[in-house]
Design a protein around this motif. Structure first.
Motif, PDB file in Angstrom:
ATOM      1  N   MET A   1       0.825  -1.187   0.000  1.00 39.11           N
ATOM      2  CA  MET A   1       0.000   0.000   0.000  1.00 39.11           C
ATOM      3  C   MET A   1       0.874   1.258   0.000  1.00 39.11           C
ATOM      4  SD  MET A   1      -3.099   0.804  -0.052  1.00 39.11           S
ATOM      5  CE  MET A   1      -4.217   2.101   0.261  1.00 39.11           C
ATOM      6  N   ARG A   2       1.972   1.189   0.739  1.00 38.08           N
ATOM      7  CA  ARG A   2       2.867   2.338   0.813  1.00 38.08           C
ATOM      8  C   ARG A   2       3.448   2.663  -0.566  1.00 38.08           C
ATOM      9  NH1 ARG A   2       7.447   1.714   5.048  1.00 38.08           N
ATOM     10  NH2 ARG A   2       5.604   1.616   6.336  1.00 38.08           N
ATOM     11  N   TYR A   3       3.804   1.614  -1.315  1.00 35.94           N
ATOM     12  CA  TYR A   3       4.349   1.829  -2.647  1.00 35.94           C
ATOM     13  C   TYR A   3       3.300   2.413  -3.585  1.00 35.94           C
ATOM     14  CZ  TYR A   3       8.245  -0.940  -0.962  1.00 35.94           C
ATOM     15  OH  TYR A   3       9.310  -1.403  -0.250  1.00 35.94           O
ATOM     16  N   PHE A   4       2.068   1.972  -3.436  1.00 36.07           N
ATOM     17  CA  PHE A   4       0.984   2.494  -4.266  1.00 36.07           C
ATOM     18  C   PHE A   4       0.800   3.994  -4.033  1.00 36.07           C
ATOM     19  CE2 PHE A   4      -3.545   3.527  -4.754  1.00 36.07           C
ATOM     20  CZ  PHE A   4      -3.665   3.298  -6.121  1.00 36.07           C
ATOM     21  N   ILE A   5       0.859   4.419  -2.792  1.00 35.44           N
ATOM     22  CA  ILE A   5       0.709   5.841  -2.476  1.00 35.44           C
ATOM     23  C   ILE A   5       1.846   6.643  -3.099  1.00 35.44           C
ATOM     24  CG2 ILE A   5       0.698   7.523  -0.595  1.00 35.44           C
ATOM     25  CD1 ILE A   5      -1.889   5.971  -0.836  1.00 35.44           C
ATOM     26  N   LEU A  10       3.861  10.304  -7.282  1.00 42.40           N
ATOM     27  CA  LEU A  10       4.768  10.543  -8.401  1.00 42.40           C
ATOM     28  C   LEU A  10       3.989  10.824  -9.680  1.00 42.40           C
ATOM     29  CD1 LEU A  10       7.705  10.603  -9.413  1.00 42.40           C
ATOM     30  CD2 LEU A  10       7.449   8.161  -9.897  1.00 42.40           C
ATOM     31  N   ALA A  11       2.909  10.088  -9.908  1.00 40.99           N
ATOM     32  CA  ALA A  11       2.094  10.297 -11.103  1.00 40.99           C
ATOM     33  C   ALA A  11       1.469  11.689 -11.102  1.00 40.99           C
ATOM     34  CB  ALA A  11       1.017   9.218 -11.188  1.00 40.99           C
ATOM     35  N   VAL A  12       0.940  12.115  -9.956  1.00 39.72           N
ATOM     36  CA  VAL A  12       0.358  13.464  -9.864  1.00 39.72           C
ATOM     37  C   VAL A  12       1.430  14.512 -10.118  1.00 39.72           C
ATOM     38  CG1 VAL A  12      -0.671  15.141  -8.271  1.00 39.72           C
ATOM     39  CG2 VAL A  12      -1.550  12.807  -8.370  1.00 39.72           C
ATOM     40  N   VAL A  15       2.267  14.596 -13.888  1.00 39.43           N
ATOM     41  CA  VAL A  15       1.191  15.220 -14.658  1.00 39.43           C
ATOM     42  C   VAL A  15       1.211  16.733 -14.480  1.00 39.43           C
ATOM     43  CG1 VAL A  15      -1.324  15.453 -14.818  1.00 39.43           C
ATOM     44  CG2 VAL A  15      -0.277  13.192 -14.747  1.00 39.43           C
ATOM     45  N   VAL A  16       1.354  17.202 -13.258  1.00 35.66           N
ATOM     46  CA  VAL A  16       1.403  18.639 -13.013  1.00 35.66           C
ATOM     47  C   VAL A  16       2.639  19.253 -13.657  1.00 35.66           C
ATOM     48  CG1 VAL A  16       1.661  20.396 -11.202  1.00 35.66           C
ATOM     49  CG2 VAL A  16       0.009  18.554 -10.926  1.00 35.66           C
ATOM     50  N   LEU A  17       3.756  18.587 -13.570  1.00 33.38           N
ATOM     51  CA  LEU A  17       4.986  19.103 -14.176  1.00 33.38           C
ATOM     52  C   LEU A  17       4.858  19.196 -15.695  1.00 33.38           C
ATOM     53  CD1 LEU A  17       7.949  19.979 -13.757  1.00 33.38           C
ATOM     54  CD2 LEU A  17       8.565  17.577 -14.107  1.00 33.38           C
ATOM     55  N   LEU A  18       4.344  18.149 -16.334  1.00 24.20           N
ATOM     56  CA  LEU A  18       4.180  18.177 -17.790  1.00 24.20           C
ATOM     57  C   LEU A  18       3.182  19.255 -18.212  1.00 24.20           C
ATOM     58  CD1 LEU A  18       4.213  14.365 -18.628  1.00 24.20           C
ATOM     59  CD2 LEU A  18       6.017  16.049 -19.019  1.00 24.20           C
ATOM     60  N   PHE A  19       2.106  19.412 -17.452  1.00 28.95           N
ATOM     61  CA  PHE A  19       1.129  20.454 -17.746  1.00 28.95           C
ATOM     62  C   PHE A  19       1.771  21.831 -17.626  1.00 28.95           C
ATOM     63  CE2 PHE A  19      -2.384  23.276 -16.530  1.00 28.95           C
ATOM     64  CZ  PHE A  19      -3.219  23.074 -17.617  1.00 28.95           C
ATOM     65  N   ALA A  20       2.583  22.008 -16.607  1.00 25.66           N
ATOM     66  CA  ALA A  20       3.240  23.297 -16.402  1.00 25.66           C
ATOM     67  C   ALA A  20       4.260  23.572 -17.494  1.00 25.66           C
ATOM     68  CB  ALA A  20       3.909  23.327 -15.034  1.00 25.66           C
ATOM     69  N   LEU A  21       4.990  22.557 -17.924  1.00 28.32           N
ATOM     70  CA  LEU A  21       5.994  22.754 -18.961  1.00 28.32           C
ATOM     71  C   LEU A  21       5.371  23.099 -20.318  1.00 28.32           C
ATOM     72  CD1 LEU A  21       8.591  19.984 -18.103  1.00 28.32           C
ATOM     73  CD2 LEU A  21       8.822  22.449 -17.793  1.00 28.32           C
ATOM     74  N   LYS A  22       4.142  22.671 -20.545  1.00 32.55           N
ATOM     75  CA  LYS A  22       3.452  23.004 -21.784  1.00 32.55           C
ATOM     76  C   LYS A  22       2.856  24.409 -21.754  1.00 32.55           C
ATOM     77  CE  LYS A  22       3.722  19.331 -24.330  1.00 32.55           C
ATOM     78  NZ  LYS A  22       4.264  19.358 -25.667  1.00 32.55           N
ATOM     79  N   ASN A  23       2.792  25.032 -20.591  1.00 30.90           N
ATOM     80  CA  ASN A  23       2.191  26.351 -20.439  1.00 30.90           C
ATOM     81  C   ASN A  23       3.222  27.333 -19.901  1.00 30.90           C
ATOM     82  OD1 ASN A  23      -0.767  25.871 -21.019  1.00 30.90           O
ATOM     83  ND2 ASN A  23      -0.326  24.264 -19.536  1.00 30.90           N
TER      84      ASN A  23
END
Length: 109
Positions: A1-5, A10-12, A15-23
């Protein structure tokens, strides 16, 4: 469960980093009434909003965390008190066996 969290976090972040880099366009930011800031990269504004939201979310968890700590401390005190009473009770409960004229029930009926 700890690894899943951690994978979810990391996924969030990715996603936020890629969104920010595109804008990365320059934007004008208006604070309240007269404060105006021009030509700020959108990535900086988005990062500041993300960090502010994260801090605000963490601050919202502080009261619940403090309440849980107080409850845990109270439960630990109760447990220690119960353990101390359990040590005292058997010593006080040693009484003489019933006399031979006392009839003890064989069944709990």
């Amino acid at each position: 469960m700890r690894y899943f969290i951690w994978i979810l976090r990391l996924a969030v972040f990715v996603v936020v980093l890629l969104f920010a880099l595109k804008n990365t366009d320059r934007v004008t930011v208006r604070f309240f009434v007269d404060t105006l800031t021009t030509d700020i990269p959108l990535i900086v504004v988005m990062l500041a909003c993300f960090v502010a939201g994260t801090l605000f979310g963490l601050l919202l968890t502080v009261p619940a965390s403090l309440r849980r700590r107080r409850e845990l401390a109270a439960l630990r005190r109760d447990l220690e008190r119960a353990r101390a009473e359990a040590v005292v009770v058997p010593a006080a409960a040693t009484t003489a066996p019933p006399s031979s004229d006392v009839v003890l029930p064989m069944h709990p009926l």
